[in-house]
Design a protein around this motif. Sequence first.
Motif, PDB file in Angstrom:
ATOM      1  N   GLU A 148      32.749  12.949 -73.398  1.00 46.84           N
ATOM      2  CA  GLU A 148      33.808  13.057 -74.427  1.00 46.84           C
ATOM      3  C   GLU A 148      35.093  12.370 -73.970  1.00 46.84           C
ATOM      4  O   GLU A 148      35.764  11.699 -74.756  1.00 46.84           O
ATOM      5  CB  GLU A 148      34.128  14.535 -74.722  1.00 46.84           C
ATOM      6  CG  GLU A 148      33.170  15.179 -75.700  1.00 46.84           C
ATOM      7  CD  GLU A 148      33.228  16.709 -75.657  1.00 46.84           C
ATOM      8  OE1 GLU A 148      34.294  17.277 -75.327  1.00 46.84           O
ATOM      9  OE2 GLU A 148      32.184  17.340 -75.920  1.00 46.84           O
ATOM     10  N   ARG A 149      35.423  12.566 -72.707  1.00 52.79           N
ATOM     11  CA  ARG A 149      36.659  11.949 -72.187  1.00 52.79           C
ATOM     12  C   ARG A 149      36.594  10.425 -72.285  1.00 52.79           C
ATOM     13  O   ARG A 149      37.539   9.777 -72.701  1.00 52.79           O
ATOM     14  CB  ARG A 149      36.868  12.353 -70.712  1.00 52.79           C
ATOM     15  CG  ARG A 149      37.301  13.779 -70.476  1.00 52.79           C
ATOM     16  CD  ARG A 149      38.807  13.930 -70.307  1.00 52.79           C
ATOM     17  NE  ARG A 149      39.402  13.096 -69.306  1.00 52.79           N
ATOM     18  CZ  ARG A 149      39.860  13.511 -68.120  1.00 52.79           C
ATOM     19  NH1 ARG A 149      39.720  14.784 -67.778  1.00 52.79           N
ATOM     20  NH2 ARG A 149      40.455  12.681 -67.295  1.00 52.79           N
TER      21      ARG A 149
ATOM     22  N   ARG B  42      34.571   8.649 -74.250  1.00 53.59           N
ATOM     23  CA  ARG B  42      34.501   8.269 -75.669  1.00 53.59           C
ATOM     24  C   ARG B  42      35.910   8.264 -76.286  1.00 53.59           C
ATOM     25  O   ARG B  42      36.287   7.337 -76.988  1.00 53.59           O
ATOM     26  CB  ARG B  42      33.582   9.230 -76.430  1.00 53.59           C
ATOM     27  CG  ARG B  42      33.394   8.799 -77.871  1.00 53.59           C
ATOM     28  CD  ARG B  42      32.508   9.725 -78.652  1.00 53.59           C
ATOM     29  NE  ARG B  42      31.105   9.569 -78.297  1.00 53.59           N
ATOM     30  CZ  ARG B  42      30.254  10.564 -78.126  1.00 53.59           C
ATOM     31  NH1 ARG B  42      30.644  11.811 -78.245  1.00 53.59           N
ATOM     32  NH2 ARG B  42      29.000  10.319 -77.833  1.00 53.59           N
ATOM     33  N   ASN B  43      36.687   9.292 -75.977  1.00 53.58           N
ATOM     34  CA  ASN B  43      38.043   9.386 -76.533  1.00 53.58           C
ATOM     35  C   ASN B  43      38.938   8.224 -76.124  1.00 53.58           C
ATOM     36  O   ASN B  43      39.723   7.749 -76.927  1.00 53.58           O
ATOM     37  CB  ASN B  43      38.720  10.698 -76.102  1.00 53.58           C
ATOM     38  CG  ASN B  43      38.104  11.875 -76.823  1.00 53.58           C
ATOM     39  OD1 ASN B  43      37.398  11.700 -77.823  1.00 53.58           O
ATOM     40  ND2 ASN B  43      38.331  13.063 -76.307  1.00 53.58           N
TER      41      ASN B  43
ATOM     42  N   GLU C 104      37.545   4.781 -77.963  1.00 53.96           N
ATOM     43  CA  GLU C 104      37.463   4.797 -79.431  1.00 53.96           C
ATOM     44  C   GLU C 104      38.580   3.947 -80.071  1.00 53.96           C
ATOM     45  O   GLU C 104      39.753   4.077 -79.711  1.00 53.96           O
ATOM     46  CB  GLU C 104      37.577   6.228 -79.936  1.00 53.96           C
ATOM     47  CG  GLU C 104      36.753   6.483 -81.164  1.00 53.96           C
ATOM     48  CD  GLU C 104      36.536   7.967 -81.385  1.00 53.96           C
ATOM     49  OE1 GLU C 104      37.486   8.745 -81.167  1.00 53.96           O
ATOM     50  OE2 GLU C 104      35.413   8.320 -81.787  1.00 53.96           O
TER      51      GLU C 104
ATOM     52  N   GLU D 237      39.553   5.648 -66.743  1.00 47.96           N
ATOM     53  CA  GLU D 237      39.309   7.065 -67.037  1.00 47.96           C
ATOM     54  C   GLU D 237      38.206   7.629 -66.134  1.00 47.96           C
ATOM     55  O   GLU D 237      38.302   8.766 -65.665  1.00 47.96           O
ATOM     56  CB  GLU D 237      38.936   7.230 -68.524  1.00 47.96           C
ATOM     57  CG  GLU D 237      38.860   8.656 -69.014  1.00 47.96           C
ATOM     58  CD  GLU D 237      40.219   9.369 -69.115  1.00 47.96           C
ATOM     59  OE1 GLU D 237      41.256   8.768 -68.770  1.00 47.96           O
ATOM     60  OE2 GLU D 237      40.217  10.542 -69.526  1.00 47.96           O
TER      61      GLU D 237
ATOM     62  N   LYS E  93      43.792  23.072 -74.490  1.00 48.47           N
ATOM     63  CA  LYS E  93      42.475  22.933 -75.117  1.00 48.47           C
ATOM     64  C   LYS E  93      42.252  24.200 -75.884  1.00 48.47           C
ATOM     65  O   LYS E  93      41.645  25.133 -75.414  1.00 48.47           O
ATOM     66  CB  LYS E  93      41.395  22.818 -74.040  1.00 48.47           C
ATOM     67  CG  LYS E  93      41.300  21.459 -73.438  1.00 48.47           C
ATOM     68  CD  LYS E  93      40.135  21.455 -72.510  1.00 48.47           C
ATOM     69  CE  LYS E  93      39.989  20.107 -71.865  1.00 48.47           C
ATOM     70  NZ  LYS E  93      39.054  20.159 -70.766  1.00 48.47           N
TER      71      LYS E  93
END
Length: 364
Positions: A109-110, A112-113, A116, A130, A361
């Motif tokens: 997720e990190r 991908r974020n 994106e 990252e 979060k």
Amino acid sequence: MIELLVKVGNKRKWYTASWLEGGTVRMIDQRLLPFKFKVVSLRKHYETAEAIKNMTIRGAGSIGAAAAFACAQAVLECKSKEWPKKALQSFDRIANTRPTARDLFFAIERIRNVVEGKQLREAKKAALEEAQKIGKEYQENGKRIGELGSKLIKSGFRILTHCNAGWLALHDWGSALAPIYFAKRLHRKVFVFVDETRPRLQGAKLTAWELANENIEHAIIADNSAGFYMQNQSIDMCIVGADRIASNGDVANKIGTYEKAVLAKENGIAFYVAAPLSTFDFDCKSGRRIPIEERSEQEVLYVSGYEKGLRKVRIAPKKSKAKNPAFDVTPAKYIKALITEHGIIKPKKSAIKKLAKKCKKVPK
Ligand code: MRU
């Protein structure tokens, strides 16, 4: 800074469980330890994904760091006309390697974020940065867990641990073992009972190897002897790691953890779980919802060890079948506290919510 030292032959060197050099992932092949120390080089994301699946690398945090590196490789491998479709497909392939460790999904997720909506050139740069950042965070978080957790350890303590939650499992330092390493550096005397941890024997093979490297006194015990030592008042505390922590404080960890926690409660022994925030699944309401990996029956029917070379031998009748759940869930009521890099908290919904908020979060 890479914190833990490995003695390989006559040389002593600093290592993390894996690292990213340019577009190549290098990792210690944990399947060969403690008999052979070998670093493998993985040039493509699918090779790194396969290494996660076949447990060349294992342990929640180390799986997370390796997944971040694999995602960075996937972005680097992309050509302009394939971007971003091919990279997203590769992320799915990486996500499909192991289902339980939350860190795997956290890392994907990190990455991908940060990629994106970016052009490929920028995405490559962002993914690499990252991924390295995630690796560094595991190092810092493990160290902080060690610092905070060591406050619970008095000199002379005899500590039980299950599976391997040391630096091989959390990229660096470890989760359950980090407080022990820290206590040792503070000159506290500790003795560690190491559950052998069938069927893959991560305790006997990996935890014992790490502790020997750190000159920490320990004894490997058969998985079914923990109750004997608890009843005999030979154990002062238990510390284990985690693969996923639900928002109500239930913890999934290596199979056998649950029974140790129940035994600890019965015998009045404090049972701690150490894990970074990346292992918390704030959207998962209870341990009952955590997916539990079912691994090959071969792992139960055979044992592998070393006798004039690495060997695998069958230990059961040819016609027998086996079952092999890799993890179990320990309900929060058996856990005294969760040791995180942000503090030691109660395994309660309210405390976890507060922690999530503090770290921005917020659970849904
Ligand atoms: O199947 P494994 O070896 O990946 O399982 C590892 C464990 O269960 C560890 O105890 C857990 O990951 C916590 S250590 C970060």
